[in-house]
Design an enzyme around this catalytic site. Structure first.
Site, mmCIF file in Angstrom:
data_model
loop_
_atom_site.group_PDB
_atom_site.id
_atom_site.type_symbol
_atom_site.label_atom_id
_atom_site.label_comp_id
_atom_site.label_asym_id
_atom_site.label_seq_id
_atom_site.Cartn_x
_atom_site.Cartn_y
_atom_site.Cartn_z
ATOM 1 N N LYS A 159 -65.222 -6.183 46.408
ATOM 2 C CA LYS A 159 -65.400 -7.553 46.901
ATOM 3 C C LYS A 159 -65.936 -8.402 45.761
ATOM 4 O O LYS A 159 -66.532 -7.908 44.799
ATOM 5 C CB LYS A 159 -66.335 -7.611 48.100
ATOM 6 C CG LYS A 159 -67.762 -7.075 47.869
ATOM 7 C CD LYS A 159 -68.724 -8.022 47.196
ATOM 8 C CE LYS A 159 -70.128 -7.425 47.091
ATOM 9 N NZ LYS A 159 -71.042 -8.211 46.214
ATOM 10 N N ASP A 163 -74.144 -5.243 53.066
ATOM 11 C CA ASP A 163 -72.758 -5.591 52.765
ATOM 12 C C ASP A 163 -71.742 -4.741 53.526
ATOM 13 O O ASP A 163 -70.548 -5.051 53.509
ATOM 14 C CB ASP A 163 -72.478 -5.442 51.263
ATOM 15 C CG ASP A 163 -73.066 -6.574 50.442
ATOM 16 O OD1 ASP A 163 -73.545 -7.557 51.036
ATOM 17 O OD2 ASP A 163 -73.049 -6.469 49.196
#
Length: 281
Positions: A12, A137
């Site tokens: 990401k 996350d």
């Protein structure tokens, strides 16, 4: 259709990162925007009848107790009452301490893949809550959509963004997330912005000044890439990135890298590549 032998755990990027406050428990309130890359780690799973959860090889510098893949598998096994076990093989491509979310992505892939392979039938909300126990996350990787995030990163709103090509530069240093967030000089009172503000050009990474000062190599990467595009730090770093309109443009800049530096080119994705694997399973 047969199950895929390899399950992706994509990287990401944090397209911006504002630290907007600090909670009484010590965690920081954030605003950030997550987008996936079509590049990352890969995992393979071999089911075992004896209930053991094992890794096929040790990950350098990571004990079995700290291994997020094993922790994710064992938490899912316990929650769902699974009697089977698994041996997990991790093909590690993402750097640790790079801000690309590798460990969190690995954990999310374990949860989603084993939910399917073990027949747990947990809902996406249940898997996301389980993921949050492993790291802030993990839920965005579980849900698999580019997202605007607030709180500690767990309050997610899916968004549709342009999907450019990114050049990501990888330093030889590993940045300590805890060290960055405990730095006295870290900005902790950034104003909140909206998605419209970001799309109009607002937003920065509040961690960048801290990382620049403490990791000169990352500062050099930012300066070099900044001469060729809009260079930003992802997460707490140390990887830095810039967006380009085409793969050719990104590869052209990568070709200029000094010999001692490394990086890769990848496409931005609003939908996690892991979900394509789940659909094909």
């Amino acid at each position: 259709m047969s199950l895929p032998q390899r399950w992706p755990a994509p990287a990401k990027l944090n397209l911006f990162l504002h630290v907007t406050g600090r909670r009484p428990d010590g965690y920081h309130e954030l605003q950030t925007l997550f987008q996936f890359l079509d590049f990352g780690d890969e995992l393979r799973f071999r089911l075992r009848p004896d209930g053991q959860v094992l890794r096929s090889a040790a990950l350098a510098g990571v004990s079995a107790e700290a291994d997020l893949c094993l922790r994710a598998a064992r938490r899912l096994q316990a929650l769902a009452g699974v009697k089977a076990g698994v041996e997990i093989t991790l093909d590690k491509r993402l750097p640790m301490g790079g801000g690309l979310g590798g460990g969190s992505s690995d954990a999310a892939t374990v949860l989603l893949a084993l939910n399917r392979l073990w027949g747990c039938d947990l809902t996406l909300d249940e898997l996301a809550r389980l993921g949050l126990e492993l790291g802030a996350d993990v839920p965005v990787f579980v849900r698999g959509r580019a997202a605007w995030a607030e709180g500690v990163g767990e309050r997610l709103e899916p968004v549709e963004l342009p999907e450019p090509w990114y050049l990501v530069l990888v330093p030889s240093v590993s940045v300590s997330t805890a060290g960055v967030f405990s730095a006295p000089e870290l900005t902790r009172d950034s104003r909140r912005i909206t998605i419209a503000d970001f799309l109009s050009g607002a937003g920065r990474n509040d961690c960048e000044p801290v990382v620049r000062a403490r990791y000169p190599e990352v500062a050099r990467l930012l300066d070099w890439l900044g001469q060729r595009g809009e260079a930003r730090l992802t997460g707490t770093g140390g990887c830095v990135f810039a967006a380009f309109d085409s793969r050719e443009a990104a590869e052209g800049v990568k070709a200029e890298l000094p010999p001692a530096w490394s990086g890769f080119v990848a496409r931005g994705c609003n939908r996690s590549p892991l979900y394509r694997a789940l659909e094909e399973a």
